[in-house]
Design a protein around this motif. Structure first.
Motif, PDB file in Angstrom:
ATOM      1  N   SER A 127     -15.430   4.014  -1.202  1.00  0.00           N
ATOM      2  CA  SER A 127     -14.796   4.910  -2.183  1.00  0.00           C
ATOM      3  C   SER A 127     -13.647   4.166  -2.854  1.00  0.00           C
ATOM      4  O   SER A 127     -13.242   3.095  -2.388  1.00  0.00           O
ATOM      5  CB  SER A 127     -14.271   6.161  -1.465  1.00  0.00           C
ATOM      6  N   ILE A 128     -13.157   4.715  -3.950  1.00  0.00           N
ATOM      7  CA  ILE A 128     -11.994   4.113  -4.605  1.00  0.00           C
ATOM      8  C   ILE A 128     -10.758   4.771  -4.029  1.00  0.00           C
ATOM      9  O   ILE A 128     -10.525   5.962  -4.216  1.00  0.00           O
ATOM     10  CB  ILE A 128     -12.051   4.329  -6.124  1.00  0.00           C
ATOM     11  N   LEU A 129     -10.008   3.970  -3.251  1.00  0.00           N
ATOM     12  CA  LEU A 129      -8.887   4.551  -2.529  1.00  0.00           C
ATOM     13  C   LEU A 129      -7.560   4.292  -3.226  1.00  0.00           C
ATOM     14  O   LEU A 129      -7.337   3.214  -3.760  1.00  0.00           O
ATOM     15  CB  LEU A 129      -8.813   3.941  -1.125  1.00  0.00           C
ATOM     16  N   VAL A 130      -6.733   5.330  -3.228  1.00  0.00           N
ATOM     17  CA  VAL A 130      -5.350   5.171  -3.684  1.00  0.00           C
ATOM     18  C   VAL A 130      -4.450   5.731  -2.585  1.00  0.00           C
ATOM     19  O   VAL A 130      -4.910   6.492  -1.751  1.00  0.00           O
ATOM     20  CB  VAL A 130      -5.095   5.945  -5.008  1.00  0.00           C
ATOM     21  N   PRO A 131      -3.175   5.364  -2.574  1.00  0.00           N
ATOM     22  CA  PRO A 131      -2.275   5.916  -1.559  1.00  0.00           C
ATOM     23  C   PRO A 131      -2.245   7.440  -1.642  1.00  0.00           C
ATOM     24  O   PRO A 131      -2.334   8.020  -2.719  1.00  0.00           O
ATOM     25  CB  PRO A 131      -0.914   5.318  -1.901  1.00  0.00           C
ATOM     26  N   GLU A 132      -2.127   8.047  -0.457  1.00  0.00           N
ATOM     27  CA  GLU A 132      -2.180   9.501  -0.360  1.00  0.00           C
ATOM     28  C   GLU A 132      -1.080  10.151  -1.216  1.00  0.00           C
ATOM     29  O   GLU A 132      -1.308  11.164  -1.886  1.00  0.00           O
ATOM     30  CB  GLU A 132      -2.022   9.909   1.102  1.00  0.00           C
ATOM     31  N   ASP A 133       0.095   9.534  -1.201  1.00  0.00           N
ATOM     32  CA  ASP A 133       1.222  10.093  -1.958  1.00  0.00           C
ATOM     33  C   ASP A 133       0.896  10.198  -3.446  1.00  0.00           C
ATOM     34  O   ASP A 133       1.225  11.177  -4.119  1.00  0.00           O
ATOM     35  CB  ASP A 133       2.471   9.191  -1.806  1.00  0.00           C
ATOM     36  N   PHE A 134       0.213   9.144  -3.936  1.00  0.00           N
ATOM     37  CA  PHE A 134      -0.119   9.131  -5.352  1.00  0.00           C
ATOM     38  C   PHE A 134      -1.114  10.228  -5.692  1.00  0.00           C
ATOM     39  O   PHE A 134      -0.959  10.948  -6.684  1.00  0.00           O
ATOM     40  CB  PHE A 134      -0.691   7.760  -5.737  1.00  0.00           C
ATOM     41  N   GLU A 170       2.672   1.783 -11.563  1.00  0.00           N
ATOM     42  CA  GLU A 170       1.642   0.875 -11.061  1.00  0.00           C
ATOM     43  C   GLU A 170       1.090   1.413  -9.748  1.00  0.00           C
ATOM     44  O   GLU A 170       1.848   1.737  -8.841  1.00  0.00           O
ATOM     45  CB  GLU A 170       2.209  -0.526 -10.864  1.00  0.00           C
ATOM     46  N   VAL A 171      -0.245   1.512  -9.697  1.00  0.00           N
ATOM     47  CA  VAL A 171      -0.890   2.128  -8.523  1.00  0.00           C
ATOM     48  C   VAL A 171      -1.750   1.097  -7.798  1.00  0.00           C
ATOM     49  O   VAL A 171      -2.608   0.484  -8.419  1.00  0.00           O
ATOM     50  CB  VAL A 171      -1.790   3.302  -8.965  1.00  0.00           C
ATOM     51  N   PRO A 172      -1.522   0.899  -6.488  1.00  0.00           N
ATOM     52  CA  PRO A 172      -2.425   0.015  -5.715  1.00  0.00           C
ATOM     53  C   PRO A 172      -3.759   0.712  -5.447  1.00  0.00           C
ATOM     54  O   PRO A 172      -3.794   1.913  -5.184  1.00  0.00           O
ATOM     55  CB  PRO A 172      -1.668  -0.240  -4.416  1.00  0.00           C
ATOM     56  N   ILE A 173      -4.827  -0.078  -5.530  1.00  0.00           N
ATOM     57  CA  ILE A 173      -6.158   0.493  -5.350  1.00  0.00           C
ATOM     58  C   ILE A 173      -6.936  -0.359  -4.343  1.00  0.00           C
ATOM     59  O   ILE A 173      -6.820  -1.581  -4.339  1.00  0.00           O
ATOM     60  CB  ILE A 173      -6.946   0.506  -6.687  1.00  0.00           C
ATOM     61  N   ILE A 174      -7.699   0.292  -3.486  1.00  0.00           N
ATOM     62  CA  ILE A 174      -8.637  -0.441  -2.635  1.00  0.00           C
ATOM     63  C   ILE A 174     -10.042  -0.087  -3.085  1.00  0.00           C
ATOM     64  O   ILE A 174     -10.412   1.089  -3.167  1.00  0.00           O
ATOM     65  CB  ILE A 174      -8.445  -0.082  -1.154  1.00  0.00           C
ATOM     66  N   TRP A 208       0.838  -1.201   0.000  1.00  0.00           N
ATOM     67  CA  TRP A 208       0.000   0.000   0.000  1.00  0.00           C
ATOM     68  C   TRP A 208       0.874   1.252   0.000  1.00  0.00           C
ATOM     69  O   TRP A 208       0.789   2.111   0.843  1.00  0.00           O
ATOM     70  CB  TRP A 208      -0.939  -0.003   1.208  1.00  0.00           C
ATOM     71  N   THR A 209       1.764   1.282  -0.969  1.00  0.00           N
ATOM     72  CA  THR A 209       2.608   2.476  -1.090  1.00  0.00           C
ATOM     73  C   THR A 209       2.786   2.760  -2.572  1.00  0.00           C
ATOM     74  O   THR A 209       2.613   1.887  -3.428  1.00  0.00           O
ATOM     75  CB  THR A 209       4.022   2.239  -0.497  1.00  0.00           C
ATOM     76  N   TRP A 210       3.080   3.960  -2.781  1.00  0.00           N
ATOM     77  CA  TRP A 210       3.350   4.323  -4.172  1.00  0.00           C
ATOM     78  C   TRP A 210       4.570   5.227  -4.202  1.00  0.00           C
ATOM     79  O   TRP A 210       4.684   6.171  -3.426  1.00  0.00           O
ATOM     80  CB  TRP A 210       2.140   5.052  -4.767  1.00  0.00           C
ATOM     81  N   LYS A 211       5.520   4.849  -5.111  1.00  0.00           N
ATOM     82  CA  LYS A 211       6.713   5.688  -5.230  1.00  0.00           C
ATOM     83  C   LYS A 211       6.637   6.467  -6.526  1.00  0.00           C
ATOM     84  O   LYS A 211       6.130   5.977  -7.525  1.00  0.00           O
ATOM     85  CB  LYS A 211       7.960   4.803  -5.211  1.00  0.00           C
TER      86      LYS A 211
END
Lengths: 213, 397
Positions: free
Chosen positions: B204-211, B142-146, B134-137
């Motif tokens: 909701s469609i969640l992505v890491p905050e950084d992304f 590639e983006v993780p999604i919840i 659950w991180t995005w650099k």
């Protein structure tokens, strides 16, 4: 123990003529040395007199003093202590516990005062010839036997004054004599005196003082 | 010895009836107190804080643009200051960024699928699922999604059957890479999205905050947008204060959570009802015991008179009668606590199995205190009544 009846009028005798009475509506003092015989026909307040002194009734006018203290001021615990240590009382209706045995009736009193040993109590019973009845429930005994048990129970405590309400009404002469001998010797031992209510008999007790009600 | 003088009353029925009544009433009371204590303990010691997502009600005024459905800073501050809020976070959303999800799976019967979407993010501690990856650099494409579980359900039970498409398991979906076409004021790009988990809590469609930050900064607009949803944690979301606060401010939350609230309120009213019934039974039983003591005294009045005549004081006569009640109440208390203990063993097991809650195994001090207080109160009432009757008998007439 000094007793002083000062102008006492029992409520039930209020309407009666009490002029001839040596007790009611006059001043009566008793002091230990001779026995007192309360003598009258029935209905003149013999039992009432004894009940006043034992704190069972208080329906009177006037004042009654025991050792200079007005008994009207006694609390319930004062009366309990007097009954335990100062005044012994044999009521006319005996007040034995029907469903308890002869022995348990006696122990019920002696447990409170611890005044005699079990052997001494057995000796009292032997004196009156009722040793064989010891484990029987009280209500299986004859009235005469019950009177003797009640008399023994009355004596199982220290006292300075003994109140007896027609204690020998159902006893034969022989047992009456045994009774008086026992009462006399114990009163001597306790340094006490007795007041006895009778229907006019003196039971051959000499040197007594008779009080007419 | 005094006790021997009393006549047996022969009135066992009254005695047994009052004893059973007292046991039932006392058990109800003790169980109520114990459960209440346990539930409070569970709420206090439960690490799983409860979460609520709130939003403003949408009305016609919103639609025509007269009022806003987003929260102002002051409003957020006010919510944060409420006693029932432990931690709060506004949802962060895409700002002037359009997301198009394009999915095409080769080698299956899955229909090609594309839809407009949106991204939001909340701080990690508000997410209810464990997430590896659950991180995005930056620079990773590639983006993780919840996804919310409701999306999966909508696909599996709605879209798939109606289109004759196969249903998809969580693990299957997790293996799929989506194309995410991003278009904003400052340009457009494509990322690959991968679903890493499904959430019940956040719809909701969640992505890491950084992304999300990166997206807004790089492609979005620079003007600030206010959050329209807020998530907060609370020790107890059934707290009535929450509902009244929400109503007062025209905020909304999930209907499910409200329903749960109503159930909890009904349950707690039922609980008070139980306590009331317990109290009534206990006091009726106490009355029966009082009656029983009067029967004893009446039946043995002659014997009591004899005892007093012999020189026993009213205290010792009272004591000998009270002793009987001490024995009865002792037995009643013992049985009641035994029943309570058995109940607690089962209750604890049930809670541990059903709700994964572990409670202290011992009966709470407060429960003991309540039980003893009632028994002492009973004894006191009996003592007062009995001593009054005995003193009355002892009084010269």
């Amino acid at each position: 123990m000094k007793i002083f009846f000062k102008n006492v009028i029992p409520a039930p005798l209020k309407e009666e003529d009490l002029n001839s009475s040596e007790v009611w509506d006059s001043e009566l003092k008793t002091e230990g040395s001779v026995p007192y015989f309360l003598s009258s026909n029935s209905g003149k307040g013999k039992s009432t007199f004894l009940k006043y002194l034992y704190g069972l009734r208080n329906d009177y006018e006037g004042n009654i003093y025991i050792d200079e203290k007005d008994i009207a001021t006694f609390s319930l615990s004062d009366w309990a202590n007097i009954r335990k240590e100062k005044v012994a009382y044999l009521p006319q209706d005996l007040q034995l516990v029907d469903h308890l045995s002869v022995w348990d009736n006696l122990i019920l009193k002696n447990k409170l005062t611890s005044h005699y040993s079990e052997k001494e109590i057995r000796d009292f019973l032997a004196l009156f010839n009722i040793t064989s009845q010891i484990d029987k429930p009280i209500n299986q005994l004859s009235i005469g036997q019950q009177q003797r048990v009640a008399l023994i129970r009355t004596l199982l405590q220290p006292f300075k004054l003994l109140l007896l309400d027609e204690p020998f009404s159902h006893l034969d002469e022989e047992n009456i004599k045994i009774g008086f001998d026992l009462i006399d010797s114990i009163c001597k031992k306790e340094d006490a005196y007795y007041i006895i209510a009778t229907l006019g008999y003196s039971y051959g007790v000499e040197s007594n003082k008779t009080l007419l009600l | 010895m005094i006790g021997k003088a009393f006549k047996p009353t022969g009135n066992k029925k009254t005695l047994i009836l009052s004893s059973i009544g007292t046991i039932i009433g006392l058990c109800l009371l003790l169980i109520a107190v114990q459960v209440y204590t346990d539930v409070n303990y569970a709420i206090d010691h439960n690490d799983n804080d409860q979460y609520l997502v709130i939003k403003k009600q949408i009305t016609t005024l919103n639609t025509i643009g007269l009022t806003s459905s987003s929260f102002t800073k002051e409003e957020i501050k006010d919510i944060e200051n409420q006693d029932f809020v432990t931690e709060l976070a506004p949802f962060k959303s895409g700002n002037g960024v359009e997301v198009m999800v394009v999915m095409s799976l080769e080698g299956g019967n899955f229909p090609p699928f594309s839809t407009l979407a949106f991204f939001e993010s909340v701080p990690d501690q508000f997410i209810d699922v464990e997430t590896k990856d659950w991180t995005w650099k930056e620079e990773s494409n590639e983006v993780p999604i919840i996804l919310p579980n409701t999306f999966l359900d909508a696909y599996n039970y709605g879209i798939a059957p109606s289109m004759g498409a196969p249903q998809a398991s969580k693990s299957l979906i997790s293996g799929i890479k989506f194309n995410l076409k991003i278009r904003g004021e400052k340009g457009s790009t494509v990322f690959y999205g991968r679903v890493v988990n499904f959430s019940d809590r956040v719809n909701s469609i969640l992505v890491p905050e950084d992304f999300l930050n990166y997206l807004n900064k790089t492609y979005g607009s620079s003007k600030e947008i206010k959050p329209s949803r807020i998530i907060f944690s609370t020790p107890n979301k059934s707290n009535p204060a929450i509902e009244s606060y929400l109503n007062q401010n025209n905020y909304e939350t999930n209907k499910d959570q409200l329903k749960e609230n109503i159930i909890q309120q009904v349950t707690s009213n039922l609980f008070y009802f139980l306590v009331a019934i317990g109290l009534i039974i206990v006091f009726l039983a106490a009355l029966l015991f009082l009656l029983y003591s009067q029967i004893i005294i009446n039946k043995s009045e002659k014997e009591i008179k004899i005892l007093l005549l012999l020189g026993y004081n009213w205290e010792s006569v009272t004591k000998s009668i009270i002793l009987l009640f001490v024995k009865i109440y002792g037995a009643v208390t013992l049985i009641s606590f035994l029943i309570l203990y058995l109940f607690k063993v089962f209750f604890d097991q049930w809670l541990a199995n059903k709700l994964d809650l572990n409670l202290p195994n011992s009966i709470a001090t407060i429960t003991f205190a309540v039980g003893l207080a009632f028994i002492l109160l009973f004894l006191l009432i009996n003592y007062i009544s009995i001593s009054k009757a005995i003193k009355n008998i002892a009084q010269p007439k």
